[in-house]
Design an enzyme around this catalytic site. Structure first.
Site, short mmCIF file in Angstrom:
data_model
loop_
_atom_site.label_atom_id
_atom_site.label_comp_id
_atom_site.label_asym_id
_atom_site.label_seq_id
_atom_site.Cartn_x
_atom_site.Cartn_y
_atom_site.Cartn_z
N HIS A 10 40.31 36.58 45.19
CA HIS A 10 40.63 36.87 46.59
C HIS A 10 41.59 35.88 47.23
CE1 HIS A 10 38.68 40.52 46.38
NE2 HIS A 10 37.47 40.03 46.21
N ARG A 18 50.60 39.98 52.05
CA ARG A 18 51.96 39.84 52.57
C ARG A 18 53.02 39.94 51.48
NH1 ARG A 18 52.10 37.60 57.86
NH2 ARG A 18 54.35 37.72 57.60
N ARG A 49 46.25 44.67 41.76
CA ARG A 49 46.20 44.60 43.23
C ARG A 49 46.00 43.17 43.74
NH1 ARG A 49 40.27 47.01 44.65
NH2 ARG A 49 41.05 48.84 43.60
N THR A 100 35.72 46.72 45.29
CA THR A 100 35.40 45.72 44.28
C THR A 100 34.64 46.46 43.18
OG1 THR A 100 34.28 43.61 43.87
CG2 THR A 100 33.27 45.07 45.48
N HIS A 191 27.94 39.02 41.27
CA HIS A 191 28.28 40.02 42.29
C HIS A 191 27.43 39.84 43.53
CE1 HIS A 191 30.62 43.32 43.64
NE2 HIS A 191 31.25 43.28 42.50
N GLY A 192 28.10 39.52 44.62
CA GLY A 192 27.42 39.43 45.91
C GLY A 192 26.57 38.19 46.10
N HIS A 214 33.48 36.01 46.27
CA HIS A 214 33.68 36.26 47.69
C HIS A 214 33.08 35.17 48.59
CE1 HIS A 214 34.52 38.79 51.16
NE2 HIS A 214 33.38 38.33 51.64
N1 PXP Z 1 31.21 39.57 38.43
C1 PXP Z 1 31.99 40.67 38.32
C2 PXP Z 1 31.92 41.45 37.06
C3 PXP Z 1 32.85 41.04 39.37
O1 PXP Z 1 33.62 42.14 39.24
C4 PXP Z 1 32.91 40.24 40.53
C5 PXP Z 1 33.85 40.60 41.64
O2 PXP Z 1 35.16 40.46 41.23
C6 PXP Z 1 32.09 39.11 40.58
C7 PXP Z 1 31.24 38.81 39.54
C8 PXP Z 1 32.09 38.22 41.78
O3 PXP Z 1 31.50 38.91 42.83
P1 PXP Z 1 31.62 38.32 44.31
O4 PXP Z 1 33.07 38.28 44.65
O5 PXP Z 1 30.84 39.31 45.12
O6 PXP Z 1 30.99 36.96 44.26
#
Ligand code: PXP
Length: 241
Positions: A10, A18, A49, A100, A191-192, A214
């Site tokens: 990110h 931009r 992206r 995502t 994730h999350g 994130h």
């Molecule tokens: N693991 C995988 C497989 C992902 O696709 C992502 C998001 O790119 C993450 C972990 C990290 O997730 P987050 O950005 O929600 O911490």
């Protein structure tokens, strides 16, 4: 001791907003390591992206820890993995419209495809991980495919809107960790995850890595990358007393 592996996608998302040259995920990877990241993850999406081919090349050349390259199981990505030779690849499903990665792989339906994808990867000594939901049948299929690691999708737990649902999702993840360990699969989580919800895993044995993007980039946008990673590393260090 579980490792903190930081996803810098990110930072590239901000750059691409931009179509500019900054901020640079290469710099973010450097600062994440200064803050205590023990690995860097980037997802090279088919539509480029956020992370692009130049980022993959430079991050691989400049980081001092390990690179985990996240990708879809396509011919193009396989050839990039073989050329780049990251420490690990993590296979994820990819949909063009998603914000995502939305869910885990279907290892049951795609067993042969993933086995074929991974064969040359393993021949080069690159480690492999399959991103899957907390589902015993998917974990068995991942073991049958011959993956070394699975990354269990923690997004449903992280996104749960009430405590009961969060507890139910957490239970599924905990059961999956133990199923995976019984099958000799190494376990990563991702994730999350954020500075608070990760604490549910504090006393859980057998977690190798946390993959976090994130929450760290969000804090970094206000406090700086090094500080954001240092804060998260401190949370994880407190897990082991
Ligand atoms: N693991 C995988 C497989 C992902 O696709 C992502 C998001 O790119 C993450 C972990 C990290 O997730 P987050 O950005 O929600 O911490």
């Amino acid at each position: 001791m579980p490792k903190l592996v930081v996803n810098v996608d990110h930072i590239a998302t901000i750059r691409q907003a931009r179509l500019a040259e900054e901020p640079d995920p290469v710099h973010a990877a450097f600062l994440a390591e200064v803050g205590g990241a023990e690995g860097i993850i980037i997802h090279l999406r088919e539509d480029r992206r956020h992370i692009n081919d130049r980022d993959v090349d430079l991050i691989k050349k400049t980081i001092k820890t390990n690179l985990n390259l996240e990708m879809a199981a396509t011919e193009e990505m396989q050839s990039i993995a073989l050329n780049t030779q990251p420490h690990m690849i993590c296979l994820v499903p990819e949909k063009r419209q998603e914000l995502t990665t939305e869910g885990g792989l279907n290892c049951i339906d795609q067993e042969q495809r993933y086995r074929d994808f991974l064969r040359p990867i393993h021949e080069l000594g690159i480690h492999s991980s399959l991103f899957i939901d907390a589902d015993a049948r998917q974990i068995q299929a991942a073991a049958d495919i011959g993956a070394e690691y699975i990354e269990i999708h923690t997004g449903h737990y992280a996104d749960a809107r009430d405590e009961k649902k969060a507890a139910a999702e957490l239970d599924k993840i905990l059961a999956s960790i133990s199923t995976a360990r019984d099958l000799d699969l190494k376990v990563n989580l991702g994730h999350g995850l954020n500075y608070t919800n990760i604490k549910a895993f504090a006393r859980v044995p057998g977690i190798r890595e946390y993959s976090i993007g994130h929450a760290v980039v969000a804090r970094a946008s206000l406090m700086g990358m090094e500080r954001a990673v240092r804060d998260m590393a401190a949370v994880i260090q407190n897990f082991v007393d």
